[in-house]
Design a protein around this motif. Sequence first.
Motif, PDB file in Angstrom:
ATOM      1  N   ASN A   4      44.534 -12.591 -28.437  1.00 16.49           N
ATOM      2  CA  ASN A   4      44.608 -12.762 -29.891  1.00 16.49           C
ATOM      3  C   ASN A   4      45.815 -11.999 -30.423  1.00 16.49           C
ATOM      4  OD1 ASN A   4      43.868 -10.047 -30.242  1.00 16.49           O
ATOM      5  ND2 ASN A   4      41.723 -10.531 -30.598  1.00 16.49           N
ATOM      6  N   ALA A   5      46.188 -12.270 -31.648  1.00 12.76           N
ATOM      7  CA  ALA A   5      47.337 -11.600 -32.251  1.00 12.76           C
ATOM      8  C   ALA A   5      47.028 -10.120 -32.423  1.00 12.76           C
ATOM      9  CB  ALA A   5      47.661 -12.242 -33.596  1.00 12.76           C
ATOM     10  N   GLY A   6      47.880  -9.287 -31.881  1.00 13.66           N
ATOM     11  CA  GLY A   6      47.719  -7.848 -32.029  1.00 13.66           C
ATOM     12  C   GLY A   6      46.905  -7.180 -30.933  1.00 13.66           C
ATOM     13  N   GLY A   7      46.349  -7.932 -30.016  1.00 15.84           N
ATOM     14  CA  GLY A   7      45.538  -7.334 -28.952  1.00 15.84           C
ATOM     15  C   GLY A   7      44.364  -6.561 -29.507  1.00 15.84           C
ATOM     16  N   LEU A   8      43.637  -7.165 -30.404  1.00 16.86           N
ATOM     17  CA  LEU A   8      42.542  -6.487 -31.096  1.00 16.86           C
ATOM     18  C   LEU A   8      41.215  -6.659 -30.371  1.00 16.86           C
ATOM     19  CD1 LEU A   8      43.291  -7.640 -34.737  1.00 16.86           C
ATOM     20  CD2 LEU A   8      43.740  -5.399 -33.753  1.00 16.86           C
ATOM     21  N   ALA A   9      40.429  -5.597 -30.363  1.00 17.03           N
ATOM     22  CA  ALA A   9      39.065  -5.662 -29.837  1.00 17.03           C
ATOM     23  C   ALA A   9      38.144  -6.045 -31.000  1.00 17.03           C
ATOM     24  CB  ALA A   9      38.656  -4.332 -29.222  1.00 17.03           C
ATOM     25  N   THR A  10      38.247  -7.291 -31.406  1.00 15.78           N
ATOM     26  CA  THR A  10      37.425  -7.771 -32.523  1.00 15.78           C
ATOM     27  C   THR A  10      35.975  -7.936 -32.079  1.00 15.78           C
ATOM     28  OG1 THR A  10      37.788 -10.064 -31.932  1.00 15.78           O
ATOM     29  CG2 THR A  10      39.382  -9.081 -33.460  1.00 15.78           C
ATOM     30  N   ASP A  11      35.092  -8.182 -33.024  1.00 20.47           N
ATOM     31  CA  ASP A  11      33.681  -8.406 -32.681  1.00 20.47           C
ATOM     32  C   ASP A  11      33.548  -9.539 -31.670  1.00 20.47           C
ATOM     33  OD1 ASP A  11      32.937  -6.412 -34.403  1.00 20.47           O
ATOM     34  OD2 ASP A  11      32.236  -7.760 -35.987  1.00 20.47           O
ATOM     35  N   ASP A  12      34.332 -10.593 -31.832  1.00 21.54           N
ATOM     36  CA  ASP A  12      34.218 -11.722 -30.916  1.00 21.54           C
ATOM     37  C   ASP A  12      34.756 -11.375 -29.523  1.00 21.54           C
ATOM     38  OD1 ASP A  12      33.382 -14.519 -30.579  1.00 21.54           O
ATOM     39  OD2 ASP A  12      35.505 -14.797 -30.084  1.00 21.54           O
ATOM     40  N   VAL A  13      35.804 -10.570 -29.477  1.00 18.26           N
ATOM     41  CA  VAL A  13      36.322 -10.125 -28.177  1.00 18.26           C
ATOM     42  C   VAL A  13      35.268  -9.268 -27.476  1.00 18.26           C
ATOM     43  CG1 VAL A  13      38.023  -8.599 -27.069  1.00 18.26           C
ATOM     44  CG2 VAL A  13      38.769 -10.297 -28.769  1.00 18.26           C
ATOM     45  N   VAL A  14      34.675  -8.337 -28.196  1.00 17.55           N
ATOM     46  CA  VAL A  14      33.650  -7.471 -27.605  1.00 17.55           C
ATOM     47  C   VAL A  14      32.462  -8.312 -27.151  1.00 17.55           C
ATOM     48  CG1 VAL A  14      32.040  -5.579 -28.050  1.00 17.55           C
ATOM     49  CG2 VAL A  14      34.410  -5.434 -28.868  1.00 17.55           C
ATOM     50  N   ARG A  15      32.087  -9.291 -27.925  1.00 20.12           N
ATOM     51  CA  ARG A  15      31.005 -10.210 -27.528  1.00 20.12           C
ATOM     52  C   ARG A  15      31.336 -10.871 -26.192  1.00 20.12           C
ATOM     53  NH1 ARG A  15      30.171 -15.599 -27.499  1.00 20.12           N
ATOM     54  NH2 ARG A  15      32.264 -15.932 -28.291  1.00 20.12           N
ATOM     55  N   SER A  16      32.564 -11.341 -26.056  1.00 21.64           N
ATOM     56  CA  SER A  16      32.976 -11.981 -24.804  1.00 21.64           C
ATOM     57  C   SER A  16      32.985 -10.987 -23.645  1.00 21.64           C
ATOM     58  CB  SER A  16      34.365 -12.601 -24.961  1.00 21.64           C
ATOM     59  OG  SER A  16      34.327 -13.642 -25.905  1.00 21.64           O
ATOM     60  N   LEU A  17      33.378  -9.746 -23.916  1.00 26.58           N
ATOM     61  CA  LEU A  17      33.382  -8.727 -22.864  1.00 26.58           C
ATOM     62  C   LEU A  17      31.962  -8.391 -22.416  1.00 26.58           C
ATOM     63  CD1 LEU A  17      36.189  -6.352 -24.190  1.00 26.58           C
ATOM     64  CD2 LEU A  17      36.323  -7.964 -22.272  1.00 26.58           C
ATOM     65  N   ILE A  18      31.043  -8.343 -23.348  1.00 21.79           N
ATOM     66  CA  ILE A  18      29.640  -8.080 -22.997  1.00 21.79           C
ATOM     67  C   ILE A  18      29.130  -9.206 -22.099  1.00 21.79           C
ATOM     68  CG2 ILE A  18      27.279  -7.943 -23.925  1.00 21.79           C
ATOM     69  CD1 ILE A  18      28.579  -6.569 -26.416  1.00 21.79           C
ATOM     70  N   LEU A  19      29.409 -10.430 -22.455  1.00 22.90           N
ATOM     71  CA  LEU A  19      28.993 -11.570 -21.623  1.00 22.90           C
ATOM     72  C   LEU A  19      29.642 -11.497 -20.242  1.00 22.90           C
ATOM     73  CD1 LEU A  19      29.147 -14.389 -24.296  1.00 22.90           C
ATOM     74  CD2 LEU A  19      27.108 -13.626 -23.088  1.00 22.90           C
ATOM     75  N   SER A  20      30.936 -11.207 -20.225  1.00 21.07           N
ATOM     76  CA  SER A  20      31.668 -11.173 -18.964  1.00 21.07           C
ATOM     77  C   SER A  20      31.138 -10.091 -18.031  1.00 21.07           C
ATOM     78  CB  SER A  20      33.158 -10.935 -19.258  1.00 21.07           C
ATOM     79  OG  SER A  20      33.898 -10.913 -18.074  1.00 21.07           O
ATOM     80  N   THR A  21      30.850  -8.913 -18.580  1.00 28.71           N
ATOM     81  CA  THR A  21      30.361  -7.822 -17.727  1.00 28.71           C
ATOM     82  C   THR A  21      28.926  -8.063 -17.276  1.00 28.71           C
ATOM     83  OG1 THR A  21      29.767  -6.527 -19.687  1.00 28.71           O
ATOM     84  CG2 THR A  21      31.916  -6.088 -18.692  1.00 28.71           C
ATOM     85  N   HIS A  22      28.114  -8.664 -18.122  1.00 29.18           N
ATOM     86  CA  HIS A  22      26.706  -8.878 -17.772  1.00 29.18           C
ATOM     87  C   HIS A  22      26.492 -10.117 -16.909  1.00 29.18           C
ATOM     88  CE1 HIS A  22      24.621  -5.722 -20.111  1.00 29.18           C
ATOM     89  NE2 HIS A  22      25.724  -5.775 -20.832  1.00 29.18           N
ATOM     90  N   LEU A  23      27.278 -11.152 -17.132  1.00 23.68           N
ATOM     91  CA  LEU A  23      27.036 -12.409 -16.422  1.00 23.68           C
ATOM     92  C   LEU A  23      28.016 -12.690 -15.291  1.00 23.68           C
ATOM     93  CD1 LEU A  23      26.243 -14.748 -19.466  1.00 23.68           C
ATOM     94  CD2 LEU A  23      24.641 -13.579 -17.940  1.00 23.68           C
ATOM     95  N   LEU A  24      29.234 -12.209 -15.402  1.00 28.09           N
ATOM     96  CA  LEU A  24      30.264 -12.573 -14.422  1.00 28.09           C
ATOM     97  C   LEU A  24      30.670 -11.424 -13.506  1.00 28.09           C
ATOM     98  CD1 LEU A  24      32.492 -14.707 -16.823  1.00 28.09           C
ATOM     99  CD2 LEU A  24      30.691 -15.497 -15.276  1.00 28.09           C
ATOM    100  N   GLY A  25      30.091 -10.262 -13.731  1.00 28.30           N
ATOM    101  CA  GLY A  25      30.383  -9.138 -12.843  1.00 28.30           C
ATOM    102  C   GLY A  25      31.688  -8.422 -13.115  1.00 28.30           C
ATOM    103  N   THR A  26      32.271  -8.596 -14.279  1.00 25.14           N
ATOM    104  CA  THR A  26      33.508  -7.884 -14.615  1.00 25.14           C
ATOM    105  C   THR A  26      33.247  -6.382 -14.601  1.00 25.14           C
ATOM    106  OG1 THR A  26      34.328  -9.711 -15.944  1.00 25.14           O
ATOM    107  CG2 THR A  26      35.234  -7.528 -16.441  1.00 25.14           C
ATOM    108  N   ARG A  27      34.069  -5.621 -13.865  1.00 28.26           N
ATOM    109  CA  ARG A  27      33.879  -4.171 -13.745  1.00 28.26           C
ATOM    110  C   ARG A  27      35.030  -3.380 -14.338  1.00 28.26           C
ATOM    111  NH1 ARG A  27      29.408  -3.751 -14.050  1.00 28.26           N
ATOM    112  NH2 ARG A  27      29.569  -1.577 -13.485  1.00 28.26           N
ATOM    113  N   SER A  28      36.110  -4.058 -14.705  1.00 28.79           N
ATOM    114  CA  SER A  28      37.284  -3.362 -15.202  1.00 28.79           C
ATOM    115  C   SER A  28      37.919  -4.187 -16.326  1.00 28.79           C
ATOM    116  CB  SER A  28      38.276  -3.168 -14.051  1.00 28.79           C
ATOM    117  OG  SER A  28      39.431  -2.520 -14.506  1.00 28.79           O
TER     118      SER A  28
END
Length: 110
Positions: A4-28
């Motif tokens: 996204n513009a500015g490399g922001l940790a917006t609510d939607d970005v954080v939502r996607s990170l939560i999904l990625s870490t919980h469902l896809l095994g993202t560790r970093s």
Amino acid sequence: MIRNAGGLATDDVVRSLILSTHLLGTRSIAIIQHTECGLLSITDEQMRFSVELEMARCLPSEFSCVHKPGQHLANQVKRVRENPFLSKSIQVRGYIYDVKKGSLREVQVD
Ligand SMILES: [Zn+2]
């Protein structure tokens, strides 16, 4: 990769990170911003004025233009690290990509 513009940790970005870490095994997680960003060249107020000339409705509440790049990046890293739905074992680091050199520099965030 989430962009996204500015490399922001917006609510939607954080939502996607939560999904990625919980469902896809993202560790970093690496948050990467860059030098010569367009958001460095304008303030939120100037951006709002510019857009309002074009269209008065549906304006975002803020554009998050950048004034202190290192601090801006640190704020995004902290926002992700401090989210209670992301495990503390997940590594979250911040980097600035130098557009001219083509290199990444890590920004230490306490
Ligand atoms: Zn940019």
